[in-house]
Design an enzyme around this catalytic site. Structure first.
Site, PDB file in Angstrom:
ATOM      1  N   HIS A  18       0.836  -1.200   0.000  1.00  0.00           N
ATOM      2  CA  HIS A  18       0.000   0.000   0.000  1.00  0.00           C
ATOM      3  C   HIS A  18       0.879   1.262   0.000  1.00  0.00           C
ATOM      4  O   HIS A  18       0.671   2.175  -0.802  1.00  0.00           O
ATOM      5  CB  HIS A  18      -0.916  -0.012   1.235  1.00  0.00           C
ATOM      6  CG  HIS A  18      -1.744   1.220   1.400  1.00  0.00           C
ATOM      7  ND1 HIS A  18      -3.080   1.276   1.080  1.00  0.00           N
ATOM      8  CD2 HIS A  18      -1.429   2.472   1.846  1.00  0.00           C
ATOM      9  CE1 HIS A  18      -3.553   2.495   1.316  1.00  0.00           C
ATOM     10  NE2 HIS A  18      -2.550   3.237   1.785  1.00  0.00           N
ATOM     11  N   GLU A  19       1.862   1.270   0.891  1.00  0.00           N
ATOM     12  CA  GLU A  19       2.715   2.472   0.982  1.00  0.00           C
ATOM     13  C   GLU A  19       3.515   2.676  -0.301  1.00  0.00           C
ATOM     14  O   GLU A  19       3.640   3.788  -0.802  1.00  0.00           O
ATOM     15  CB  GLU A  19       3.654   2.379   2.193  1.00  0.00           C
ATOM     16  CG  GLU A  19       2.957   2.218   3.545  1.00  0.00           C
ATOM     17  CD  GLU A  19       1.821   3.211   3.779  1.00  0.00           C
ATOM     18  OE1 GLU A  19       1.825   4.292   3.151  1.00  0.00           O
ATOM     19  OE2 GLU A  19       0.912   2.895   4.572  1.00  0.00           O
ATOM     20  N   HIS A  36       1.583   4.306  -3.022  1.00  0.00           N
ATOM     21  CA  HIS A  36       1.549   5.772  -3.021  1.00  0.00           C
ATOM     22  C   HIS A  36       2.724   6.335  -3.810  1.00  0.00           C
ATOM     23  O   HIS A  36       2.611   7.372  -4.474  1.00  0.00           O
ATOM     24  CB  HIS A  36       1.591   6.305  -1.590  1.00  0.00           C
ATOM     25  CG  HIS A  36       0.282   6.164  -0.863  1.00  0.00           C
ATOM     26  ND1 HIS A  36      -0.913   6.597  -1.395  1.00  0.00           N
ATOM     27  CD2 HIS A  36      -0.021   5.627   0.349  1.00  0.00           C
ATOM     28  CE1 HIS A  36      -1.901   6.339  -0.539  1.00  0.00           C
ATOM     29  NE2 HIS A  36      -1.386   5.736   0.525  1.00  0.00           N
ATOM     30  N   TYR A  55      -4.179  14.462  -2.840  1.00  0.00           N
ATOM     31  CA  TYR A  55      -4.570  13.702  -1.654  1.00  0.00           C
ATOM     32  C   TYR A  55      -5.653  14.413  -0.853  1.00  0.00           C
ATOM     33  O   TYR A  55      -5.499  14.741   0.317  1.00  0.00           O
ATOM     34  CB  TYR A  55      -3.318  13.466  -0.795  1.00  0.00           C
ATOM     35  CG  TYR A  55      -3.411  12.243   0.092  1.00  0.00           C
ATOM     36  CD1 TYR A  55      -3.635  10.982  -0.456  1.00  0.00           C
ATOM     37  CD2 TYR A  55      -3.268  12.352   1.470  1.00  0.00           C
ATOM     38  CE1 TYR A  55      -3.724   9.863   0.339  1.00  0.00           C
ATOM     39  CE2 TYR A  55      -3.352  11.235   2.279  1.00  0.00           C
ATOM     40  CZ  TYR A  55      -3.584   9.987   1.702  1.00  0.00           C
ATOM     41  OH  TYR A  55      -3.666   8.885   2.498  1.00  0.00           O
ATOM     42  N   GLU A  96      -5.852   6.681  -2.408  1.00  0.00           N
ATOM     43  CA  GLU A  96      -5.883   5.653  -1.363  1.00  0.00           C
ATOM     44  C   GLU A  96      -6.335   4.304  -1.922  1.00  0.00           C
ATOM     45  O   GLU A  96      -5.789   3.258  -1.599  1.00  0.00           O
ATOM     46  CB  GLU A  96      -6.833   6.076  -0.238  1.00  0.00           C
ATOM     47  CG  GLU A  96      -6.155   6.847   0.882  1.00  0.00           C
ATOM     48  CD  GLU A  96      -5.043   6.043   1.526  1.00  0.00           C
ATOM     49  OE1 GLU A  96      -5.243   4.838   1.807  1.00  0.00           O
ATOM     50  OE2 GLU A  96      -3.950   6.594   1.731  1.00  0.00           O
ATOM     51  N   ASP A 145     -10.442  13.499   7.592  1.00  0.00           N
ATOM     52  CA  ASP A 145      -9.713  12.565   6.730  1.00  0.00           C
ATOM     53  C   ASP A 145      -9.511  13.167   5.330  1.00  0.00           C
ATOM     54  O   ASP A 145      -9.705  12.479   4.318  1.00  0.00           O
ATOM     55  CB  ASP A 145     -10.492  11.230   6.674  1.00  0.00           C
ATOM     56  CG  ASP A 145      -9.747  10.134   5.926  1.00  0.00           C
ATOM     57  OD1 ASP A 145      -8.491  10.150   5.941  1.00  0.00           O
ATOM     58  OD2 ASP A 145     -10.415   9.271   5.327  1.00  0.00           O
ATOM     59  N   HIS A 149      -9.486   8.106   3.137  1.00  0.00           N
ATOM     60  CA  HIS A 149      -9.465   6.692   3.533  1.00  0.00           C
ATOM     61  C   HIS A 149     -10.871   6.104   3.607  1.00  0.00           C
ATOM     62  O   HIS A 149     -11.036   4.903   3.474  1.00  0.00           O
ATOM     63  CB  HIS A 149      -8.787   6.519   4.898  1.00  0.00           C
ATOM     64  CG  HIS A 149      -7.318   6.780   4.871  1.00  0.00           C
ATOM     65  ND1 HIS A 149      -6.788   8.009   5.184  1.00  0.00           N
ATOM     66  CD2 HIS A 149      -6.275   5.978   4.554  1.00  0.00           C
ATOM     67  CE1 HIS A 149      -5.468   7.954   5.072  1.00  0.00           C
ATOM     68  NE2 HIS A 149      -5.126   6.734   4.688  1.00  0.00           N
TER      69      HIS A 149
HETATM   70 ZN   LIG Z   1      -2.423   5.144   2.255  1.00  0.00          ZN
END
Ligand SMILES: [Zn+2]
Lengths: 537, 242
Positions: free
Chosen positions: A356-357, A360, A371, A380, A442, A447
């Protein structure tokens, strides 16, 4: 300046061969006695003239009576870099001559730049010239011809990652003619035990009597830094105030790694790189094998009560992609603590979290989805999509630790993880566009609303009925998941723009499906049905 | 021919030059052919990329030519002792399958297989036998049995070298490399010879000798190759009587 080099490889046993390469270098491998006696004679004459000088004589350890003589090439008393003939002799005869001899050198050997000038110019770059290694004047053969150069071997600042640089400066104007790392690195493969006590391989660097988390086998610079709980240094690094070097890499003396956070951050970054390459042909985050740096242990678990809530939520209860290929993995909670009824392990211990990271990073280098708001939710979602794809690529489908499923971070945040692509509502996330989050929290729900795109991705593969719309989707089936993975990957990286919204994501994935698999293909149909089901038009 | 052979010839010459002995002697030199194929297989393991790899090799050596010399000393009773030296050569081939550990993942071996020919095997042996023979005016028949000391030198496969590149899921094996390895073992032999006497001192003869031993050759890595040496070699040649 015209020049050519002659590369000799003369041996009694070798067959004759001759080849030319584009630089004009002639390579000769002559096996007949005439070529050998030619070069034996020539070497003798060059030696007498001082153009070859005996550098080293060694007795053959395997064949008694044989001697190997190394004759370094000089031009008017200046060593020619790389020029050397190696002569094998018995008591009575020369048996072979190998090596490289550069011919046609015509140079003024008086340098304009002094040795001190050369040393100063290297020092001005922040490099340290060891006291016992002063600049040496050499003739440097290059494709463009010969040049008189100062050769220096200087060390970089350890803070910037220690390296020994071999530098050739033009002796007339100080220009850098050639520079390379002269540290002899060696790849090693060890084994490690991950956060969840599983075994995996570690591709590392061997050196200095130990092993370091610097992957030498995969194409990018893939390194894992052990911050040893030093939050100050972690922040200084993120703020660009210090550079991390070799001494910050995780170390193991015997290449059997036991720090699970280190093992998983390092191995899973590699797994993700492999997935991107094998599934999409992509070479890392920037598609150019740019660096992938993982930071683990930014804090110590034991220090948790000394930190503010914001440090706890960032460096204990989270993992993040900082930018520029840098990932930071939170430490999790001491085993006697929970947050929201869940336990938090080292964040790198979950393959989907790592992927996931890194996802990005891929977005950063491609669509750069902003974002915030819907584009942020797509950003996301793309990371979650890669996370699930990486899990299913490397792990067996199933539930429980180290299994591929549609939950996010379920191996780190237990029980249950933090999101579900199959059933977003289980975590209070919207599974239909009509119930999307519209508040300010958020970043306007990046997210939270990611679940709408996540669920569409899930439905296009697995099929099913949307809870809100009641619409059914016939998925392509998990055996064909790669089709939908490619459709979404291509759409989110190649077709979307920074402020794209859900509607654009629908259009882009349909376009992508048609491009890849044709109009009315099974994939296009599944993707259309999926977006319909989640209410995105 | 081996050094053993040379010394045996010397012994034969000495015996022939010593007519004063109580019994009688016989010496021979034969060309032989051993039709027996010898086949063997080995499994080797090795450690690479922190994991165990395997190499399985099957060898097949054809029958081949050789030679033998010997000397016998026999008492009047028909019982005697003999000492012989033999050698034989064979050509062979090998096929292998290998599993090379993956550098990045556990339990994901890269498979490779191949074959190579042109392997050679040479076996030399010294046979020490008890003999019983019947000697007539023209014909002579001899039976013998005893111990054999074998030395085998054979080409065996080294672990294949390969190249690989990211993502390392396959390997390209380079041409197989063979290593010459030797080993020794004591075995047995038994056989029969029939001579036809041309004159008081010379004759012609045929023979058959069955011999055997399993010789171990040490491979690189952790492995040994067990080869069956010997077989049934038939031969024919000159005979010398004294
Ligand atoms: Zn993320």
């Amino acid at each position: 300046m015209k020049w050519y080099g002659t590369v000799l490889a003369l041996a009694l046993a070798a067959g004759g061969a001759q080849a030319a390469d584009p630089t004009g270098t002639r390579r000769v491998a002559a096996g007949d006695g005439a070529a050998l006696s030619d070069w034996d004679f020539r070497a003798g004459r060059l030696e007498a003239a001082g153009d070859l000088r005996l550098r080293l004589v060694r007795e053959d350890e395997l064949l008694p009576g044989r001697v190997h003589e190394r004759l370094a090439q000089f031009y008017r008393g200046i060593p020619v870099w790389g020029g050397e003939l190696v002569r094998q002799r018995s008591a009575t005869a020369t048996l072979s001559v190998f090596g490289t001899f550069y011919e046609g050198i015509e140079l003024d050997v008086t340098p304009t730049l002094t040795a001190a000038d050369a040393a100063r110019s290297v020092a001005a770059r922040g490099l340290t010239l060891p006291l016992d290694k002063q600049p040496e004047l050499v003739v440097l053969p290059r494709e463009a011809g010969y040049a008189l150069a100062w050769r220096l071997r200087a060390n970089t600042d350890p803070d910037a990652g220690f390296d020994a640089r071999m530098i050739f400066l033009d002796a007339r104007d100080g220009a850098v003619l050639l520079e390379y790392s002269d540290l002899k690195h060696q790849s090693a493969v060890g084994t490690g035990t991950g956060v969840l006590a599983d075994s995996k391989k570690m591709s590392v660097l061997s050196g200095g009597g130990g092993f370091l988390t610097d992957d030498q086998l995969r194409p990018p610079r893939l390194r894992t830094f052990d911050m040893k709980g030093n939050l100050t240094r972690t922040l200084q690094f993120l703020n660009g105030q210090v550079a991390l070097g070799q001494s910050d890499l995780a170390v193991d003396p015997d290449n059997v790694w036991s720090d699970g956070a280190v093992v998983d951050a390092h191995a899973y970054a590699g797994y993700t790189y492999d997935y991107l390459y094998k599934r999409f042909g992509r070479r890392g985050l920037d598609d150019q094998n740019g660096r992938i740096l993982s930071l683990v242990h930014p804090v110590n678990r034991a220090d948790i009560f000394g930190y503010s809530d914001s440090v706890v939520s960032t460096f204990y209860l989270n993992a993040f992609y900082y930018g520029d290929g840098i990932m930071v993995y939170g430490e999790g909670l001491p085993s006697n603590l929970t947050a929201g009824g869940q336990r938090f392990n080292y964040w790198s211990g979950a393959l989907d979290v790592v992927s996931h990271e890194l996802g990005h990073g891929v977005t950063d280098f491609t669509s750069a989805l902003i974002y915030y708001g819907e584009s942020g939710a797509l950003n996301e979602s793309f990371s979650d999509i890669l996370a699930a794809g990486t899990e299913f690529f490397h792990q067996e489908a199933g539930s429980g630790p180290l299994k591929a499923d549609w939950l996010l971070a379920e191996d780190t945040v237990t029980p249950g993880g933090i999101r579900s692509m199959q059933n977003p509502a289980a975590f209070g996330d919207p599974d239909h566009y009509s119930i999307r989050f519209t508040g300010a929290e958020d970043n306007n729900g990046v997210h939270i609303n990611s679940s709408i795109s996540n669920h569409a991705f899930y439905l296009a593969i697995e099929g099913g009925r949307n809870r809100v719309s009641g619409l059914s989707v016939t998925g392509v089936g998990s055996a064909n998941r790669d089709l939908i993975e490619r459709v979404f990957f291509r759409a989110y990286t190649a077709l979307l723009a920074p402020s794209s919204d859900f509607s654009a994501a629908r259009a882009a994935t349909l376009q992508s499906a048609r491009d890849l698999y044709g109009a009315n293909s099974n994939a296009e149909r599944a993707v259309r049905e999926a977006w319909n089901a989640v209410g995105v038009q | 021919m081996s050094r053993i052979g040379t010394s045996l010839l010397t012994a034969v010459a000495l015996l022939a030059a010593t007519p004063a002995l109580a019994g009688e002697g016989r010496a021979w030199a034969s060309g032989t052919f051993n039709p027996a194929k010898t086949e063997t297989a080995e499994n080797r393991t090795f450690t690479e990329f922190a994991e165990q790899g395997t190499l399985e090799v099957e060898y097949a050596f054809d029958g081949g030519p050789g030679g033998e010399i010997g000397v016998e000393y026999r008492l009047r009773s028909g019982l005697g002792l003999q000492l012989a030296a033999s050698f034989g050569t064979r050509d062979g081939a090998a096929s292998y399958t290998a599993a090379f550990p993956h550098p990045l993942y556990l339990n994901r071996d890269r498979a490779a297989s191949g074959e190579t020919s042109g392997l050679s095997l040479t076996e030399t042996a010294i046979h020490f036998d008890l003999v019983y023979g019947k000697r007539g005016p023209k014909w002579e028949i001899v039976g013998f049995a005893g111990a054999s000391f074998f030395n085998v030198e054979a080409d065996i496969l080294d672990r294949p070298q390969y190249t690989h590149a990211y993502p390392y899921d396959t390997v390209s094996v380079l041409a197989p490399v063979t290593l010459s390895r030797s080993g020794s073992k004591v075995g047995f032999n038994a056989g029969l010879a029939v001579d036809y006497r041309l004159s008081k001192s010379f004759g012609l003869g045929v023979q058959g000798r069955f011999s055997g031993a399993t010789v171990e050759l040490e491979a690189t890595d952790e492995g040994t190759v067990e080869l069956d040496a010997g077989g049934f070699a038939v031969g024919a040649g000159l005979r010398l009587y004294f």
